[in-house]
Write an enzyme that holds these catalytic residues in place. Structure first.
Site: not given
Ligand code: CO
Length: 158
Positions: A46, A51, A90-91, A132-133, A136
């Site tokens: 995701g 981000q 997480c990226l 999670h997304e 953000h």
């Protein structure tokens, strides 16, 4: 194909509440295409617009199933049930993993890139990724919800 730079821990973009999308235009389509390319290259499940430095309510999820890349514009979680506790990363936080509790089932209402509303259900990893997304988009990262961080030995095992 165009890749965007993923911001890392400490970047202010990760702490902001993002604004709704109002224009479903070429610029949005380009952002979504670039995000999909960026997610694929990074091999993640995701990615949220903040981000890549864009403070709009846009995120994508791809858990590698038949749905492919799910594009979520102005998403809202409308229903949750059950719970799951598991490792999450997480990226924007490379090499960091935490145990995070999430609902097992999540229903999301969102718009597609043309502005059409739809409803999507997710279970397990997909439910986790939706939560999670969407976090953000509200300036919340997984570390904020962590029960505890995983140590390097545990990460290797997982
Ligand atoms: Co993330």
């Amino acid at each position: 194909m165009a890749l965007r730079d993923i911001v890392l821990e400490g970047d202010k973009a990760l702490t902001k509440v993002c604004r709704p999308v109002e224009k479903f235009d070429e610029k949005l389509a380009k952002l979504l295409d670039d995000m999909a390319d960026t997610l694929k290259k990074a091999d993640g499940v995701g990615l949220a617009a903040p981000q890549v430095g864009i403070l709009r309510r846009v995120c994508i999820v791809d858990v590698g199933d038949e749905d492919g890349v799910i594009e979520l514009i102005n998403p809202e979680i409308t229903e949750t049930s059950g719970n799951q506790s598991g490792a999450e990363g997480c990226l924007s936080f490379p090499n960091q993993y935490a145990v995070v509790e999430r609902p097992m089932f999540v229903t999301v209402k969102a718009q597609d890139r043309n502005g059409n509303e739809f409803v999507k259900k997710g279970e397990g990893l997909k439910a986790r990724a939706f939560c999670h997304e969407i976090d953000h988009l509200n300036g919340v990262v997984f570390i904020d919800r962590a029960e505890r961080m995983l140590d390097p030995e545990e990460i290797e095992k997982a």
